[in-house]
Design a protein around this motif. Structure first.
Motif, mmCIF file in Angstrom:
data_model
loop_
_atom_site.group_PDB
_atom_site.id
_atom_site.type_symbol
_atom_site.label_atom_id
_atom_site.label_comp_id
_atom_site.label_asym_id
_atom_site.label_seq_id
_atom_site.Cartn_x
_atom_site.Cartn_y
_atom_site.Cartn_z
ATOM 1 N N VAL A 1 2.426 -14.895 4.944
ATOM 2 C CA VAL A 1 2.911 -14.704 3.572
ATOM 3 C C VAL A 1 3.319 -13.247 3.369
ATOM 4 C CG1 VAL A 1 2.271 -14.780 1.127
ATOM 5 C CG2 VAL A 1 1.463 -16.564 2.693
ATOM 6 N N ALA A 2 4.526 -13.027 2.833
ATOM 7 C CA ALA A 2 4.958 -11.694 2.405
ATOM 8 C C ALA A 2 4.422 -11.453 1.002
ATOM 9 C CB ALA A 2 6.479 -11.603 2.421
ATOM 10 N N THR A 3 3.561 -10.464 0.857
ATOM 11 C CA THR A 3 2.832 -10.247 -0.392
ATOM 12 C C THR A 3 3.741 -9.664 -1.469
ATOM 13 O OG1 THR A 3 0.961 -9.693 1.026
ATOM 14 C CG2 THR A 3 0.685 -9.330 -1.329
ATOM 15 N N ARG A 4 3.562 -10.156 -2.688
ATOM 16 C CA ARG A 4 4.246 -9.593 -3.854
ATOM 17 C C ARG A 4 3.260 -8.815 -4.746
ATOM 18 N NH1 ARG A 4 7.866 -9.455 -1.429
ATOM 19 N NH2 ARG A 4 9.752 -10.699 -1.381
ATOM 20 N N ARG A 5 2.100 -9.376 -4.972
ATOM 21 C CA ARG A 5 1.039 -8.710 -5.738
ATOM 22 C C ARG A 5 -0.309 -9.025 -5.093
ATOM 23 N NH1 ARG A 5 1.620 -6.801 -11.144
ATOM 24 N NH2 ARG A 5 3.781 -6.118 -11.387
ATOM 25 N N SER A 6 -1.230 -8.061 -5.129
ATOM 26 C CA SER A 6 -2.617 -8.327 -4.750
ATOM 27 C C SER A 6 -3.526 -7.644 -5.756
ATOM 28 C CB SER A 6 -2.926 -7.845 -3.325
ATOM 29 O OG SER A 6 -2.800 -6.444 -3.208
ATOM 30 N N LEU A 7 -4.672 -8.257 -5.991
ATOM 31 C CA LEU A 7 -5.600 -7.837 -7.045
ATOM 32 C C LEU A 7 -6.830 -7.176 -6.449
ATOM 33 C CD1 LEU A 7 -6.506 -8.036 -10.101
ATOM 34 C CD2 LEU A 7 -7.579 -10.205 -9.456
ATOM 35 N N LEU A 8 -7.172 -6.003 -6.968
ATOM 36 C CA LEU A 8 -8.439 -5.383 -6.604
ATOM 37 C C LEU A 8 -9.540 -6.019 -7.440
ATOM 38 C CD1 LEU A 8 -6.268 -3.079 -5.912
ATOM 39 C CD2 LEU A 8 -8.210 -1.518 -6.106
ATOM 40 N N SER A 9 -10.512 -6.576 -6.780
ATOM 41 C CA SER A 9 -11.692 -7.063 -7.487
ATOM 42 C C SER A 9 -12.596 -5.866 -7.700
ATOM 43 C CB SER A 9 -12.399 -8.150 -6.679
ATOM 44 O OG SER A 9 -13.574 -8.562 -7.319
ATOM 45 N N SER A 10 -12.548 -5.301 -8.900
ATOM 46 C CA SER A 10 -13.181 -4.005 -9.139
ATOM 47 C C SER A 10 -14.662 -4.006 -8.783
ATOM 48 C CB SER A 10 -12.982 -3.576 -10.591
ATOM 49 O OG SER A 10 -13.432 -4.589 -11.480
ATOM 50 N N GLY A 11 -15.380 -5.077 -9.105
ATOM 51 C CA GLY A 11 -16.805 -5.114 -8.814
ATOM 52 C C GLY A 11 -17.093 -5.222 -7.334
ATOM 53 N N THR A 12 -16.497 -6.237 -6.686
ATOM 54 C CA THR A 12 -16.771 -6.488 -5.265
ATOM 55 C C THR A 12 -16.288 -5.341 -4.403
ATOM 56 O OG1 THR A 12 -16.593 -8.867 -5.607
ATOM 57 C CG2 THR A 12 -16.350 -8.058 -3.355
ATOM 58 N N SER B 1 -13.171 5.859 -11.363
ATOM 59 C CA SER B 1 -13.295 6.880 -12.407
ATOM 60 C C SER B 1 -12.961 6.401 -13.813
ATOM 61 C CB SER B 1 -12.389 8.075 -12.070
ATOM 62 O OG SER B 1 -11.014 7.672 -12.045
ATOM 63 N N ASP B 2 -12.135 5.381 -13.923
ATOM 64 C CA ASP B 2 -11.711 4.898 -15.247
ATOM 65 C C ASP B 2 -12.570 3.704 -15.639
ATOM 66 O OD1 ASP B 2 -10.530 3.952 -17.531
ATOM 67 O OD2 ASP B 2 -8.478 4.001 -16.738
ATOM 68 N N PRO B 3 -13.459 3.838 -16.603
ATOM 69 C CA PRO B 3 -14.343 2.721 -16.975
ATOM 70 C C PRO B 3 -13.595 1.525 -17.549
ATOM 71 C CG PRO B 3 -14.541 4.520 -18.556
ATOM 72 C CD PRO B 3 -13.714 5.043 -17.429
ATOM 73 N N ARG B 4 -12.358 1.723 -17.984
ATOM 74 C CA ARG B 4 -11.574 0.621 -18.539
ATOM 75 C C ARG B 4 -10.591 0.027 -17.526
ATOM 76 N NH1 ARG B 4 -11.242 -0.028 -24.344
ATOM 77 N NH2 ARG B 4 -12.763 1.329 -25.377
ATOM 78 N N ALA B 5 -10.715 0.430 -16.266
ATOM 79 C CA ALA B 5 -9.857 -0.144 -15.222
ATOM 80 C C ALA B 5 -10.403 -1.521 -14.866
ATOM 81 C CB ALA B 5 -9.830 0.767 -14.002
ATOM 82 N N LEU B 6 -9.871 -2.534 -15.499
ATOM 83 C CA LEU B 6 -10.434 -3.876 -15.353
ATOM 84 C C LEU B 6 -9.771 -4.626 -14.203
ATOM 85 C CD1 LEU B 6 -12.486 -5.803 -16.569
ATOM 86 C CD2 LEU B 6 -10.703 -6.625 -18.121
ATOM 87 N N ALA B 7 -8.480 -4.907 -14.342
ATOM 88 C CA ALA B 7 -7.737 -5.587 -13.285
ATOM 89 C C ALA B 7 -6.672 -4.633 -12.775
ATOM 90 C CB ALA B 7 -7.102 -6.875 -13.801
ATOM 91 N N VAL B 8 -6.847 -4.144 -11.555
ATOM 92 C CA VAL B 8 -5.902 -3.218 -10.929
ATOM 93 C C VAL B 8 -5.182 -3.970 -9.815
ATOM 94 C CG1 VAL B 8 -5.677 -1.048 -9.662
ATOM 95 C CG2 VAL B 8 -7.392 -1.271 -11.483
ATOM 96 N N GLN B 9 -3.853 -3.824 -9.756
ATOM 97 C CA GLN B 9 -3.077 -4.560 -8.774
ATOM 98 C C GLN B 9 -2.224 -3.626 -7.932
ATOM 99 O OE1 GLN B 9 -0.809 -7.799 -10.463
ATOM 100 N NE2 GLN B 9 -2.643 -9.048 -10.797
ATOM 101 N N PHE B 10 -1.934 -4.100 -6.704
ATOM 102 C CA PHE B 10 -0.936 -3.477 -5.853
ATOM 103 C C PHE B 10 0.354 -4.284 -5.946
ATOM 104 C CE2 PHE B 10 -4.696 -1.999 -3.242
ATOM 105 C CZ PHE B 10 -4.547 -0.665 -3.575
ATOM 106 N N CYS B 11 1.490 -3.604 -5.913
ATOM 107 C CA CYS B 11 2.784 -4.288 -5.842
ATOM 108 C C CYS B 11 3.441 -3.963 -4.502
ATOM 109 C CB CYS B 11 3.682 -3.878 -7.011
ATOM 110 S SG CYS B 11 4.037 -2.104 -7.099
ATOM 111 N N TYR B 12 4.277 -4.856 -4.040
ATOM 112 C CA TYR B 12 4.905 -4.749 -2.721
ATOM 113 C C TYR B 12 6.387 -5.069 -2.856
ATOM 114 C CZ TYR B 12 -0.002 -5.441 -1.344
ATOM 115 O OH TYR B 12 -1.355 -5.355 -1.217
ATOM 116 N N ASP B 13 7.191 -4.476 -1.968
ATOM 117 C CA ASP B 13 8.626 -4.752 -2.005
ATOM 118 C C ASP B 13 9.204 -5.038 -0.627
ATOM 119 O OD1 ASP B 13 8.486 -2.283 -0.870
ATOM 120 O OD2 ASP B 13 9.650 -1.235 -2.411
ATOM 121 N N LEU B 14 8.351 -5.484 0.311
ATOM 122 C CA LEU B 14 8.816 -5.775 1.666
ATOM 123 C C LEU B 14 9.681 -7.026 1.662
ATOM 124 C CD1 LEU B 14 8.552 -5.052 4.747
ATOM 125 C CD2 LEU B 14 6.744 -6.769 4.830
#
Length: 710
Positions: free
Chosen positions: A30-41, A357-370
């Motif tokens: 799969v060519a990734t478009r978005r991936s999610l950081l699970s902040s807790g894990t 560092s940001d206590p309100r960073a809830l769902a952080v994502q990576f974007c890709y353009d490959l």
């Protein structure tokens, strides 16, 4: 392709270039478009990796026990080296993403075709993901890549809800309102449940209220009274704990907030130092939710792509992701507002720093353009390589390659390492960086096009050995392959045909025959002094259920390890057996049995048994070989001690012969030695083991009538 990894030893984070992984028939590329950081894990994983050894030990006492056990059996030096090798490794991060199918294996569902959009699980933050076929779920039209990237994390939340087993109209309390908690709240509301969310932070409780539930800042007894009032004094039907804390307070305080015979579902990582009385008085049930749902950690589901019948298992991990996507597609659940930050994958360090560092960073994502069509090719690291066909190519980069084989290879004189490849790419990159290998190849075909590679070392999984050996031999290369050489008679025939078609030398990693203990044993026994009786006892130890030896495709421990002991006996006798019989103790598929006895008969009248057991005491030395005959009695104790006719023989190199085996092969490749006898015995040992496997699979399952007790 780019991939986000961190050091196991010190937590150092980096984005590295690795070749695209190679999919198996049950995989999807799969060519990734978005991936999610699970902040807790992912925060917890990063913190543990960055911690010192003492804190690592406190966090994982199970691994400490495993290390101590290994030290008792393998010695301090070998154990320290093994631990260092494990720590000196890179691990991928991430497990929830969305992208576009590039390649679909032939054994995956027909809905997964190149170009289709899918939500993925267990694949990591990388431009190209290698995904188990049942964990790539088609994305409905109208669902964005951003929303679909929540799929795996949402499946964790949904599995917790399913364990709570509360019907519409019931009340649940969600304790811990991080990302998993917020997703739990939203899917519970969509399911017709009354939801109370509890957290220490006010802004997360506001999100719950906005989503249709009641958000409460934890305030002890006041919170409990509010929940009881909302449920007409009865208490909630279930409490789902999605918090992460070593404290047991979230579990214990939940007892007062539950109705009689209510249920607590532990989803997060919380303390479990519990008092019995509150559970007893209400007959409270305590449950745990395992990751994404049924199928998780099951080899048949995740590796073999064998789905569970929907009539028996309605909600598998794949179908949990599917259910979440449907809720989003129908507008019942929204998640886009939970995304607080989006970073290009190149800015991984900045993204993780933000999570920390940001206590309100809830769902952080990576974007890709490959571009999905632009798969990564070989990576040139600029290290040395062997000129003029004298270099070595390595296929496979697992723990054995890192901890045992590459160090022995260097000591044996193989210093020109030209290229390496592995199925996942990341392990090959790591091996190249640590051993000065110049090129990381995407696959075996590419490695075999490199002129500098004159010799190929096959260290991959057992089911690939014969294929890679045949391919390399036909390409005119010398080949060293770790045992086993083949897993079927057909594969063995293919190897022999390829050997005749090429000009390269073939060598099999039966190292014990080249140990000093075996060399001295053979020298002490007259070649024509009559038959021998040999007894080889192996206390192998138990393997974890997830170990790849328990994969039926790999031939089990019979073909993968017992072959060593049969080979040693045959080498000492000086001939291959004329007959072999194998018996197992049952309790597993025939080839996956781990308590085995083999009997061997030789043409000169020699007899041998190999007893292989997994349930011995950990303090027992792994291997003991006793030989009687030709006027002598000889004992080899784990290749560390040799006794001939009751007298200890001092050895200069009391090991299992890895280095000398490779030295011998090096001499053969250079034309300084004849490897005919070694190759002939290696092929004969392989054929013997295949006959042993046939014997084991034909073993009767009932006692013949004439042997039954009256």
């Amino acid at each position: 392709m780019k991939q986000v990894v961190q050091s196991v030893g010190d937590g150092n984070l980096r984005v590295v270039e690795v070749p695209s992984p190679t999919p198996a028939p049950t995989d999807v590329l799969v060519a990734t478009r978005r991936s999610l950081l699970s902040s807790g894990t992912e925060r917890a994983v990063r913190e543990l990796a960055s911690a010192g050894l003492l804190r690592k030990a406190k966090a994982r006492p199970d691994l400490v026990r495993a290390v101590l056990k290994k030290a008792r059996t393998d010695g301090i030096s070998n154990t320290v080296q093994a631990v260092r090798t494990r720590l000196d490794d890179d691990m991928p991060l991430g497990y929830s993403a969305a992208g576009v199918v590039v390649i679909a294996g032939g054994a995956v569902p027909g809905t997964l075709v190149p170009g289709s959009r899918v939500a993925t699980a267990s694949a990591g933050h990388a431009e190209i993901q290698l995904v188990p076929g049942l964990l790539a779920v088609p994305i409905p039209d109208g669902v964005s890549d951003q929303a679909a990237a929540f799929g795996a994390v949402a499946a964790v939340a949904l599995q917790g809800l399913r364990q709570a087993d509360v019907a519409p109209g019931g009340t649940i309390v969600v304790v811990g309102l991080g990302l998993v908690g917020q997703l739990t709240v939203r899917m519970a509301v969509a399911s017709g449940l009354d939801v109370v969310g509890v957290d220490l932070r006010g802004w997360t409780t506001e999100l719950v209220t906005a989503a249709g539930g009641l958000g409460l800042v934890e305030s002890g007894e006041d919170t409990t009274e509010t929940i009881r009032a909302r449920t007409r004094g009865r208490g909630a039907d279930a409490v789902l704990i999605t918090a992460s804390t070593p404290s047991s307070d979230p579990v214990m305080s939940s007892c007062a907030r539950l109705r009689d015979r209510g249920r607590i579902v532990v989803v997060g990582d919380v303390g479990l130092d519990l008092a019995r009385t509150p559970f007893y008085e209400k007959e409270i049930e305590l449950r745990f939710a395992r990751s994404y749902g049924p199928g998780r950690y099951e080899r048949s589901y995740e590796e073999f792509a064998v789905d569970y019948p929907v009539g028996h298992v309605r909600w598998t991990e794949g179908r949990n992701i599917e259910a979440f996507l449907d809720l989003v597609g129908r507008g019942r659940v929204t998640v886009d507002d939970l995304v607080t930050h989006v970073f290009p994958v190149d800015e991984a360090e900045k993204a993780y720093a933000t999570v920390g560092s940001d206590p309100r960073a809830l769902a952080v994502q990576f974007c890709y353009d490959l571009d999905p069509a632009a798969r990564s090719e070989r990576i040139v690291l600029g290290a040395r390589s062997g000129p003029g066909g004298l270099g070595a190519g390595i296929i496979g980069a697992g723990n054995f390659a890192k901890a045992t084989f590459l160090p022995a290879l260097g000591r044996a004189g193989w210093t020109e390492l030209a290229a390496v490849t592995s199925s996942g790419g990341l392990t090959a990159r790591h091996l190249a960086e640590h051993h000065g290998i110049g090129i990381v190849c995407p696959d075996v075909d590419d490695l075999l096009t490199i002129d500098d590679v004159g010799t190929v070392f096959v260290l991959s999984r057992h089911d690939s050995h014969a294929q890679f050996v045949s391919k390399a031999l036909r390409a005119g290369r010398n080949v060293f392959v770790e045992k086993p050489l083949a897993l079927t008679h057909h594969e063995l025939d293919e190897v022999v045909d390829a050997l005749g078609a090429g000009e390269g030398q073939l060598w099999v990693g039966f190292n014990r025959r080249h140990s000093e203990a075996v060399h001295r044993t053979a020298a002490a026994l007259p070649a024509d002094g009559g038959p021998l009786v040999a007894t080889y006892r192996v206390s192998a130890g138990r393997l974890p259920a997830a170990h790849w030896y328990k994969d039926r495709r790999q031939g089990g421990r019979l073909l993968g390890e017992v072959c060593h002991f049969v080979d040693v006996i045959s080498w000492i006798v000086g001939a291959a057996p004329v007959r072999v019989t194998a018996m197992g103790s049952g309790g597993a598929e025939a080839l996956l049995q781990e308590n085995l006895v083999l009997t061997l008969a030789y043409g000169d009248g020699s007899l041998a048994t190999v007893s292989y057991a997994e349930h011995g005491h950990p303090s027992t030395a792994k291997e003991r070989l006793e030989i009687l005959g030709r006027g002598h009695s000889i004992t080899i104790d784990d290749y560390k001690r040799l006794t001939v006719d009751g007298k200890d023989v001092k050895m200069r190199n009391p090991d299992k012969g890895h280095v000398r085996n490779l030295e011998r092969f090096h001499a053969v490749v250079r034309g300084e030695a004849d490897g005919t006898a070694d190759l002939r015995m290696s092929i004969a040992t392989t054929a013997t083991m295949l006959d042993a496997a046939s014997s084991l699979m034909a073993e009767p399952t009932t006692t013949p009538p004439h042997l039954q007790r009256p």
